[in-house]
Design an enzyme around this catalytic site. Structure first.
Site, PDB file in Angstrom:
ATOM      1  N   THR A   2      37.242  32.329  43.126  1.00 35.90           N
ATOM      2  CA  THR A   2      38.632  32.315  43.658  1.00 35.90           C
ATOM      3  C   THR A   2      38.765  31.658  45.132  1.00 35.90           C
ATOM      4  O   THR A   2      39.703  31.420  45.792  1.00 35.90           O
ATOM      5  CB  THR A   2      38.864  33.701  44.004  1.00 35.90           C
ATOM      6  OG1 THR A   2      38.211  34.293  44.794  1.00 35.90           O
ATOM      7  CG2 THR A   2      39.310  34.358  42.815  1.00 35.90           C
ATOM      8  N   ARG A   3      37.415  31.113  45.551  1.00 31.30           N
ATOM      9  CA  ARG A   3      37.310  30.465  46.951  1.00 31.30           C
ATOM     10  C   ARG A   3      37.586  29.151  46.974  1.00 31.30           C
ATOM     11  O   ARG A   3      37.250  28.177  46.070  1.00 31.30           O
ATOM     12  CB  ARG A   3      36.000  30.924  47.492  1.00 31.30           C
ATOM     13  CG  ARG A   3      35.976  30.174  48.832  1.00 31.30           C
ATOM     14  CD  ARG A   3      34.507  30.637  49.606  1.00 31.30           C
ATOM     15  NE  ARG A   3      33.488  29.977  48.790  1.00 31.30           N
ATOM     16  CZ  ARG A   3      32.751  28.850  49.031  1.00 31.30           C
ATOM     17  NH1 ARG A   3      33.343  27.998  50.122  1.00 31.30           N
ATOM     18  NH2 ARG A   3      31.936  28.406  48.147  1.00 31.30           N
TER      19      ARG A   3
END
Length: 392
Positions: A2-3
């Site tokens: 998700t980064r």
């Protein structure tokens, strides 16, 4: 994962999707509106990071005020991501990155040329930057060919660092840039004279008109400048330039550098007092000129020429005749001296930390410490006096 990756703007320009918007969409409980099979790449994009650093001094991070800054505009093929603007300070507390510049093209070569053109539109007066280094790297034949490795900079270091020297310009081009600086100063002087005349109680009085008129004499005057450039060790080098300026008006002059003479004429843009449209000899220029303190910076086609006006000069090592200056803003780690202490030339008097690097301030000569103006754990600004010496 998700980064977001730090290079995500490159991917966004190629696939034409807003990754941040998609993240919020999913975080709100929705499904991704696209599938992997829907993702198609278009063209090529390259990112350059504009840093406050000195490439000609081992890429030393730098701090200071962004006294003057102009950037390229955002457009469909150009993206500028910056957290600073003109007047802001590049401090010791954060990464010295000024901006990320991402440019797109239908292929790699088009993207490279677009990025090079947009880097030329950057104009910064303040701490040293890597702008010229980035342009030199982009235009290097190895980079242009695409056959580069992580050893590109070490392998081609001599060629990449050469652009920091003033001899990246020919002698005539150096004279032209100095002429533009002098014409700019002449124009600003004229603006000041007009303001004084308008403020005068008797604007028609010769005493209210501070002109350069001479009776039975030409209007020639000697002007001394110093051209600033980086030496091979990364230090700033000053080379005196002696010239004779003969102003025929506020917009026209003859300027002589030794045996070379140039006719120059031009004027500042009516809505932009930094944009100078001028001709030097038979060559036309649209230059941006900015004066900050005793320095005049001339920007022409991505090249920045720096000139210093004659003022009281201090030694670059930090010696102020009777003391030492901090080379940049930072935290005082250790103070090795106290008032009344005898020190030898080269002794480490103060150790400071800035940009995660240690800097040692050394005694410029033998002497006795008079006063100490810093303490361990404290912070000092760049160019501040940290210790002084007693008079001999």
């Amino acid at each position: 994962n998700t980064r977001l990756q730090v290079k995500h703007p490159v991917s966004e320009m190629i696939v034409r999707r807003d990754f941040v918007q998609l993240q919020f969409h999913v975080a709100a409980g929705h499904h991704l509106p696209v599938k992997q099979s829907h993702i198609t790449g278009y063209g090529h994009a390259i990112e350059a990071r504009v840093y406050a650093e000195n490439p000609y001094n081992n890429f030393l991070p730098c701090t200071g005020k962004l006294s003057f800054m102009r950037t390229p505009d955002n457009s469909p093929d150009t993206r500028v991501e910056s957290g600073v603007r003109q007047g802001d300070e590049v401090s010791i507390f954060y990464d010295p990155m000024i901006a990320k510049l991402i440019c797109w093209g239908p292929d790699r070569e088009a993207a490279r040329k677009n990025l090079n053109a947009k880097l030329q539109q950057y104009q910064i007066v303040g701490p040293p930057t890597n702008l010229m280094f980035l342009q030199t790297a982009l235009n290097h034949p190895v980079f242009a060919s695409g056959k580069l490795t992580t050893q590109f900079i070490p392998t081609n270091k001599a060629e990449l660092m050469h652009a920091g020297q003033k001899d990246a310009l020919s002698e005539v081009e150096q004279h032209h840039h100095a002429s533009l600086a002098l014409l700019y100063l002449l124009q600003r002087q004229n603006q000041s004279q007009i303001s004084q005349q308008q403020a005068s109680k008797d604007p028609h009085s010769p005493w209210g008109q501070i002109t350069n008129m001479r009776i039975n004499s030409n209007n020639g005057r000697k002007v001394s400048l110093s051209q600033l450039s980086y030496a091979e060790d990364g230090a700033i080098h000053e080379e005196p330039i002696s010239s004779v300026l003969c102003a025929h008006s506020s917009e026209k002059a003859t300027i002589k550098f030794g045996n070379h003479s140039y006719e120059i004429q031009g004027r500042l843009h009516p809505r932009d007092d930094h944009l100078l449209n001028a001709t030097v000899g038979d060559r036309a220029y649209a230059a941006t000129v900015a004066q900050v303190g005793d320095e005049v910076h001339v920007f022409v086609n991505g090249h920045q020429s720096k000139f210093k006006l004659p003022v009281l000069k201090f030694d670059n090592s930090g010696d102020i005749g009777s003391g030492c200056l901090s080379p940049m803003a930072g935290k005082i780690v250790k103070v090795n001296v106290k008032s009344g202490q005898q020190v030898k030339k080269g002794a480490a008097v103060v150790i400071m930390e800035a940009m995660k690097m240690e800097h040692v301030i050394r005694a410029p000569h033998d002497g006795v410490i008079d006063k100490v103006f810093c303490e361990e754990g404290g912070f000092v600004e760049g160019g501040k006096v940290v210790v002084t010496f007693a008079s001999s």
